[in-house]
Enzyme design. Structure first.
Site, PDB file in Angstrom:
ATOM      1  N   CYS B 189       0.843  -1.181   0.000  1.00  7.11           N
ATOM      2  CA  CYS B 189       0.000   0.000   0.000  1.00  7.11           C
ATOM      3  C   CYS B 189       0.885   1.240   0.000  1.00  7.11           C
ATOM      4  O   CYS B 189       1.306   1.718   1.052  1.00  7.11           O
ATOM      5  CB  CYS B 189      -0.906  -0.018   1.223  1.00  7.11           C
ATOM      6  SG  CYS B 189      -1.994   1.388   1.285  1.00  7.11           S
ATOM      7  N   THR B 441     -25.644   2.026  11.524  1.00  6.34           N
ATOM      8  CA  THR B 441     -26.678   1.841  10.506  1.00  6.34           C
ATOM      9  C   THR B 441     -27.516   3.105  10.403  1.00  6.34           C
ATOM     10  O   THR B 441     -27.637   3.859  11.359  1.00  6.34           O
ATOM     11  CB  THR B 441     -27.589   0.635  10.809  1.00  6.34           C
ATOM     12  OG1 THR B 441     -28.537   0.518   9.760  1.00  6.34           O
ATOM     13  CG2 THR B 441     -28.336   0.814  12.114  1.00  6.34           C
ATOM     14  N   ASN B 443     -30.425   2.610   8.799  1.00  4.85           N
ATOM     15  CA  ASN B 443     -31.685   1.965   8.448  1.00  4.85           C
ATOM     16  C   ASN B 443     -32.125   2.265   7.017  1.00  4.85           C
ATOM     17  O   ASN B 443     -33.296   2.424   6.734  1.00  4.85           O
ATOM     18  CB  ASN B 443     -32.793   2.365   9.427  1.00  4.85           C
ATOM     19  CG  ASN B 443     -32.510   1.820  10.805  1.00  4.85           C
ATOM     20  OD1 ASN B 443     -32.100   0.665  10.946  1.00  4.85           O
ATOM     21  ND2 ASN B 443     -32.687   2.649  11.810  1.00  4.85           N
ATOM     22  N   THR B 444     -31.169   2.373   6.152  1.00  2.00           N
ATOM     23  CA  THR B 444     -31.515   2.570   4.747  1.00  2.00           C
ATOM     24  C   THR B 444     -30.781   1.538   3.906  1.00  2.00           C
ATOM     25  O   THR B 444     -29.739   1.004   4.299  1.00  2.00           O
ATOM     26  CB  THR B 444     -31.082   3.953   4.244  1.00  2.00           C
ATOM     27  OG1 THR B 444     -29.684   4.089   4.487  1.00  2.00           O
ATOM     28  CG2 THR B 444     -31.829   5.058   4.954  1.00  2.00           C
ATOM     29  N   GLU B 518     -22.745   3.909   1.148  1.00  2.00           N
ATOM     30  CA  GLU B 518     -23.017   2.568   1.654  1.00  2.00           C
ATOM     31  C   GLU B 518     -21.876   1.620   1.338  1.00  2.00           C
ATOM     32  O   GLU B 518     -21.557   0.726   2.122  1.00  2.00           O
ATOM     33  CB  GLU B 518     -24.328   2.052   1.065  1.00  2.00           C
ATOM     34  CG  GLU B 518     -25.521   2.767   1.665  1.00  2.00           C
ATOM     35  CD  GLU B 518     -26.822   2.449   0.975  1.00  2.00           C
ATOM     36  OE1 GLU B 518     -27.786   2.112   1.666  1.00  2.00           O
ATOM     37  OE2 GLU B 518     -26.874   2.553  -0.264  1.00  2.00           O
TER      38      GLU B 518
END
Lengths: 787, 547
Positions: B189, B441, B443-444, B518
């Site tokens: 890296c 989260t 919640n989506t 996400e």
């Protein structure tokens, strides 16, 4: 009373006996549980699920519940519990989230009765209701607690912990409907079994997970909890708010906690990690375990008291695949090994000493301490508690005053300041230091320095300093005498050892015998000494006192025996009770007559010896005796000084002798000496001396001390941010930060500033300024002070 | 040059101040200095690019400053500093001095720049986190920018990293950075290596060490083996390894030092995964982050094309999205089904065990990557030994390694206690970070709201642990198959096991309908799960040594 009668029936109908014993399991255990009559124990783990009978002498395997060719994860138990009413009923919590009940009364090999798979994650704990036959409670990682009625196929109620993992659930012993649950986030909740909608009470018990909880078997209000934060806490739940009434700090996270039967204040704990022991604590004495069981070789995972009314038997299972029965009488009692005495120096050199009364009372028939004004005995008596199981303990605390102490260390400070360690020829250093020592009335040290000079100087050079030595007043003749003594190197070496051993035995006397005997001894010896000394003087009339010292370094060795123990610990009795102690102190001050008086047996040896020496010295005398010849003696002498606590002498000699002796002493010892001396110097705030010592030392570990923490972090006077590179210019604001307040030029050398207003400048300028004015040169109005 | 770096570093510090006036002041000083230097070389503004590239000494100093200014003009969370940097660069250019130009536009190669939160145009909380990070380090690195999608996590991450590198700890500062370099180099890296080489030199590290592990002290050299095993096959770690560390005569480690090193190693291994997984670009002021060459068609940078900023690629993406429309819905449907049918049908125990084994085996069959751009640059490979040592699939070729059961050694119960015992406070921080990552989260899911994603997160977490042979007794590994499709598995496996092989195509081919934020979230999960897996093995070995 009722309880007592029940106990007796319980015990008499089924008397428990046995001994400390163990058996090997095939696999690590996760939990154990006993049946009601204390005759059998069940052990459960990932790969084990067995029942053992507890017999007089051994464990006997009764039943293996792990059946089937390919045992499923339902057998992988995180917890197990034996019903306390139904002796055929067991429940296990499986790592895969199943709750299983087992009926030992089943005729088939597989005793599994019911399987509940309602939990989604590992079940950490199962708990039967203490009196209800069919009620089982479980707590799981998925954050739910479920209550099962064993007559039904499903749970009857579910209690939600709001997705916090449940680590332990325990039915209250006394409140029929209440149970406690402990959680991974540090909370403990109390629930009413009839009301699954919300908890009755919640409080935060620990930081981090609470691994376990246990209700007190007798006291309905008490709940003990143990957590990852290494604490065991006892909560009083009878009040409105749960109140922490006891707290025990252990050394590792607490995995299980179990109250000891029939002992109100005792509980047993074991830990999750690192520590393998089982501790039984008296919660009122949280600092030291009441008893310890140290048999296990890996962490203990399950503990249980064998019988609910018998405090003597503890069973434990462990990751090391063993099952133990511990007898309480075989437990280790850490208290017995603890030091019953405490000793501490106060800020101003006061010495406080506390000890168990019984230890001191042994000395009670001794003579009262004459200098009683310096001792303030304070006695503490702990009020006897009728329920207390400890021996009645009282301790005495004595405080010893300091007026002499401060005087006594003066020599150290003066010596440290006045000694020369470098910068002059070797012989001059020795002479100088000898003089310093003599002026401080430390003839032995002084003599040692003189001797060192003689030993290690070139014989050719030797005569010259010896001759014009104004301090030593050594004439040629005594010089020869002393020199010839040194040639007896090895002889003296053994002799000094001999004397040391004498000195030690003397010290023992001091401990063992009442003081007046010691005094008598002293007197006798003094007489002897005086006699022999006189003899000696007759034989060699030219010697004056100084010469005497210079010849007999053993004398001082002996004297050292007297002075040093006053600071060392073992002489406690002497300080307190021995009338001779103050004499020693005074001797120190008044010195010379006593010194000769104290020379005791040594002196009676030396004269004889020196006569013989003189008689044989001539043939042995050789100016070419190499300096290395003396190294073993010197080394021994140095370690002697160091052992006696005069590390100052050891280090000073080490530095002055330098290469002459360094190789003779191993580095670690040297480093140790240096460290001790530097530490002492720093305590006396003799920074310059300590720095000089550090600088002159040859140990790399010491010299590097000077390089640590030498960074001085300063902030820019302009932007108030830390300055990184140079001391005088700030990288951020590009201003010259350290401008002299007097001349307004940048200071690149020594910068002195007032700690009050932080203005400053060139050392000279500030000094001059503050001679004429009291105010800050920057005009800030601060009254700076230059000291 | 490094020496100059060190000296000139101080000048940037004032810019991190929260006090606007001191920032202005610091900026003023920089302006003056830059202009002075620019004027000094002003007379030869027409020098050919080649001479600039070769970097004549007086120029290189200025160039460094200019590169730094360029970085600030893009990345500084303080608007005023940003503006004045742009102005200053313009002035310098007007003087006829060549100014640098960033290679590539965003902090990430995979995520279009406009998707990533604009520095200084974020909510106050993120802003203050950014400002703190900037004040502490004098830069806002691309990793933090990308993590800025999830400010809660970022805060915890930065705090932990700051503690590990700067605060009290058993290891000296330069050791810590060197260990970071070793760990990042293990995964080739270069981004992290470059970053830490600078830091390493700043805290007084010996330039010689950077020539390779051979030049480093014996004590650090020992760490090479641990680094290698931890990075690729942590299950092979035994208490004998630990013993070797602690009983190596004068080079031996103390337990506390070892824990610190282990935490650092695992931190940087997993951070390397994140770096590759999100396609983090080199820092603008570091090598490869900027160029002084004028833009020309022939030398058009590949990164620019690959950045997703060019219209064509973007269009491609849109097109692709249409194709797989409904992917999210399918996934949600499956989750729902799983939730419902869980109670009805219970798989037998044997079945459960086989499912774990199957998932394990299957994870091996997932082809890690097309063999492209995986030539380790020599520059980096010198920081570790034995470059051929890589992730080898768990229990392949007969060498059977017993399954690691979480129920027997878990982070919460055991790992935490051990770390906290030997390296106080870090246990707590790691614990918070793990929990944060695991429980994070919104919640989506893509465009859908109010979805319980815990099942999906758990599947991802456990899948990664499964690849390291760590098994949860209470998990049905069949769920993984239902929830994670093949392209996602490929991505996870590549990222976790050989992150250097991650490509933009892989990044794009999984979860096409999902937001970039996400995907970054997934990356965080992967990173933390991997770190915990490595830590668990290392800590278990240490525990075994201790008992």
């Amino acid at each position: 009373m009722e309880k007592m009668s029940r106990v007796t029936t319980a015990l008499s109908s089924n008397t428990i006996s046995g001994r400390t014993m163990f058996c090997h399991l095939d696999a690590p255990a996760n939990a154990i549980s006993v049946c009601r009559d204390a005759a059998q124990v069940v052990v459960a783990g990932r790969n084990i699920f067995k029942i053992y009978a507890l017999e007089e002498e051994q464990f006997v395997e009764k039943l293996n519940l792990r059946v089937g060719r390919k045992p499923s994860l339902n057998f992988s138990c995180a917890d197990v519990m034996w019903h306390q009413m139904e002796e055929n009923l067991l429940a296990t919590a499986a790592t895969n989230g199943a709750v299983v009940t087992w009926n030992l009364g089943k005729p088939s090999r597989n005793k599994q009765e019911q399987l509940f798979t309602e939990h989604k994650r590992t079940v950490n704990k199962v708990c039967f209701h203490p009196t209800e036959a069919y009620m089982l409670l479980s707590g799981s990682q998925d954050g739910f607690m479920k209550c099962f009625d064993l007559r039904k196929k499903e749970s009857v109620s579910t209690f939600s912990g709001q997705s916090e993992s449940v680590r332990d659930v325990q039915f209250s012993m006394k409140d029929y409907f209440t149970f406690a649950a402990s959680f991974e986030n540090g909370n403990v909740q109390l629930w009413d079994i009839r009301r699954p909608d919300r908890y009755e009470r919640m409080f935060t018990a620990h930081t981090g997970p609470v691994f376990c909880c246990d209700w007190h078997p007798d006291d309905r209000g008490w709940l003990a909890t143990g957590g990852r934060d290494k604490m065991v806490k006892v909560w009083d739940m009878t009040t409105n708010r749960a109140k922490e009434i006891y707290c025990v700090q252990t050394i590792a996270s607490v995995a299980r906690v179990k109250w000891r039967p029939e002992r109100k204040h005792h509980l047993a704990t074991c830990s999750m990690m690192v520590d393998h022991n089982i501790y039984v604590w008296d919660i009122r004495r949280p600092f030291i375990p009441f008893a310890t069981f140290e048999e296990h070789k890996d962490v203990t995972t399950g503990i249980v008291w064998r019988h609910q009314h018998d405090p003597q038997f503890l069973l434990s299972g462990s990751k090391d695949s063993t099952l133990y029965q511990h007898m309480f009488k075989d437990a280790t009692r850490p208290v017995d090994k603890a030091n019953p005495e405490g000793l501490c120096f106060g800020l101003f050199g006061d010495l406080a000493f506390a000890a168990k009364e019984s230890l001191i009372s042994g000395d009670a028939n001794r003579k009262p301490y004459p200098g009683g004004d310096r001792r303030y005995p304070i006695f503490f008596f702990k009020k006897a508690d009728p329920t207390e199981q400890f021996a009645h303990v009282s301790s005495a605390l004595s405080v010893f005053g300091t007026d002499l102490d401060s005087n006594r260390m003066d020599w150290f400070v003066k010596t440290a300041q006045l000694y020369l360690l470098s910068g002059k020829p070797f012989a001059e250093l020795c002479d100088h230091n000898a003089k310093v020592a003599r002026e401080l009335k430390r003839p032995q040290v002084s003599t040692t320095w003189t001797m060192l000079r003689i030993m290690f100087s070139d014989p050719a050079n030797l005569i010259a300093p010896g001759l014009n030595l104004s301090l030593g007043k050594l004439g040629t003749l005594p010089l020869m005498n002393s020199f010839s003594m040194k040639e007896m190197g090895t002889g003296i070496g053994t002799e000094s050892r001999l004397e040391r051993s004498k000195g030690e035995s003397r010290q023992d006397n001091i401990h063992l015998e009442p003081g007046n005997i010691l005094i008598n001894n002293n007197n006798e010896e003094n007489e002897e000494t005086e006699g022999s000394e006189a003899e000696y003087m007759f034989g060699d009339a030219e010697l004056d006192d100084d010469d005497l010292y210079s010849m007999e370094h053993e004398n001082q060795t002996e004297e050292q025996e007297y002075t040093l123990p006053q600071e060392a610990f073992p002489l406690r009795h002497e300080i307190m009770d021995n009338p001779s102690a103050p004499e020693h102190l005074q001797q120190d001050k008044a010195d010379s007559p006593h010194v000769s008086g104290n020379e005791a047996e040594v002196t009676c040896l030396t004269p004889i010896e020196s006569f013989s020496l003189i008689s044989i010295s001539q043939p042995l005398f050789s100016p070419h005796l190499p300096a290395s010849f003396f190294c073993p003696i010197v080394r021994e002498m140095l370690s002697y000084y160091a052992e006696q606590g005069d590390v100052q002498m050891a280090v000073s000699v080490l530095i002055v002798l330098g290469d002459r002796i360094r190789k003779e002493i191993d580095d670690l010892t040297q480093e140790h000496w240096y460290m001790s001396y530097i530490d002492l110097l720093q305590r006396f705030e003799l920074w310059n001396v300590s720095n000089e010592v550090i600088k002159l030392s040859t140990c790399s570990a010491i010299t590097c001390l000077n390089q640590t923490s030498t960074t001085l972090h300063i902030n820019c006077s302009n932007c108030k941010r830390p300055m990184n590179n140079k001391g005088w210019i700030c990288d951020r604001c590009h201003q010259c930060a350290s401008v002299c307040a007097v001349c307004h030029h940048v200071v690149k050398g020594l910068f002195v500033w007032c700690q009050g207003c932080s203005h400053g400048g060139h050392l000279e300028h500030i000094m001059n300024w503050l001679k004429s004015s009291a105010h800050c040169p920057a005009g800030c109005g601060h009254l700076c002070e230059y000291t | 040059m490094e020496v100059q770096d060190q000296e000139s570093l101080g000048r940037w510090d004032g810019l991190g101040s929260r006090d606007a006036s001191s920032r202005t002041e610091a900026m003023e000083n920089i302006c003056q200095e830059v202009l002075r230097k620019a004027e000094a070389i002003g007379p030869i503004p027409t020098s050919p690019p080649s001479s600039l590239a070769s970097g004549s000494p007086p120029n290189s100093d200025l160039n460094d400053i200019l590169a730094h200014l360029l970085m600030l003009s893009r990345r500084c969370p303080f608007e005023d500093v940003k503006k004045s940097c742009i102005r200053l660069l313009q002035t310098v250019q007007d003087l006829g001095v060549r100014i640098p130009r960033p290679l590539g536009n965003g902090p990430s190669r995979f995520i279009p720049e406009k998707e990533i939160l604009q520095v200084s145009k974020v909510d106050t909380r993120t802003q203050s986190i950014f400002e703190d990070a900037f004040a502490a380090l004098g830069r806002l690195d691309n990793i933090s920018l990308v993590m800025g999608f999830h400010p809660q996590y970022l805060e915890s991450f930065l705090r932990t990293q700051h503690y590990l590198l700067q605060m009290d700890g058993p290891l000296p500062l330069h050791y810590r950075h060197y260990i970071g370099i070793m760990a990042a180099a293990r995964h080739q890296c270069s981004y992290l290596v470059n970053l830490h080489v600078n830091d390493f030199l700043q805290v007084g590290g010996d330039l010689k060490w950077l020539n390779g592990l051979d030049e480093a002290p014996q004590k650090l050299q020992q760490l090479g083996e641990l680094n290698k095993i931890l990075a690729h096959r942590p299950w092979l770690l035994t208490k004998e390894h630990i013993e070797r560390f602690l009983k190596a005569e004068e080079h031996s480690w103390s337990l506390a030092e070892l824990i610190h090193a282990v935490v650092l190693l695992t931190h940087y291994h997993s951070l390397a995964s994140f770096t590759f997984g999100c396609g983090i670009m080199p820092e603008i002021h570091c090598d490869g982050g900027h160029t002084f060459r004028p833009p020309s068609l022939s030398q058009y940078c590949v990164c620019d094309i690959a950045n997703g900023n060019s219209h064509a690629t973007h269009h491609d993406n849109l097109f692709g999205n249409q194709e797989v429309n409904g992917e999210v819905e399918v996934l949600m449907e499956r989750m729902k089904q799983l939730q419902e049918c869980r109670d009805d049908e219970e798989a037998s125990q044997e079945e459960m065990a086989t499912r774990f084994e199957r998932e394990k085996t299957e994870s091996m069959l997932v082809v890690t990557a097309e063999e492209e751009e995986c030539v380790p640059s020599r520059d980096i490979s010198r920081h570790f030994e034995d470059p051929s040592y890589g992730y080898k699939d768990f229990s392949r070729r007969g060498e059977h390694v017993p399954t690691f059961r979480v129920q027997d050694y878990s982070w919460e119960d055991h790992g935490f206690s051990l770390v906290n015992r030997l390296y106080p406070d870090v246990g707590q921080m790691l614990d918070e970070k793990f929990q944060m990552a695991y429980n994070l989260t919104y919640n989506t899911m893509a465009t859908h709201k109010d979805v319980d994603t815990s099942m999906l997160r758990r599947a991802i977490w456990n899948y990664i642990h499964c690849m390291f042979g760590i098994r949860y007794d209470d998990y049905d590994y069949g769920e993984i198959n239902q929830l994670l499709d093949r392209s996602f598995k490929i991505y996870i496996k590549t990222m976790v096991c050989s992150p250097e092989k991650t490509t933009k195509r892989m990044y794009e081919s999984f979860w096409r309908q999902f937001q970039h934020s996400e995907k970054v979230h997934v990356n965080l999960l992967l990173m933390e799960a991997r770190m915990q897996a490595e830590l668990l093995y290392a800590l278990r070995a240490i525990t075994r040594y201790m008992t």
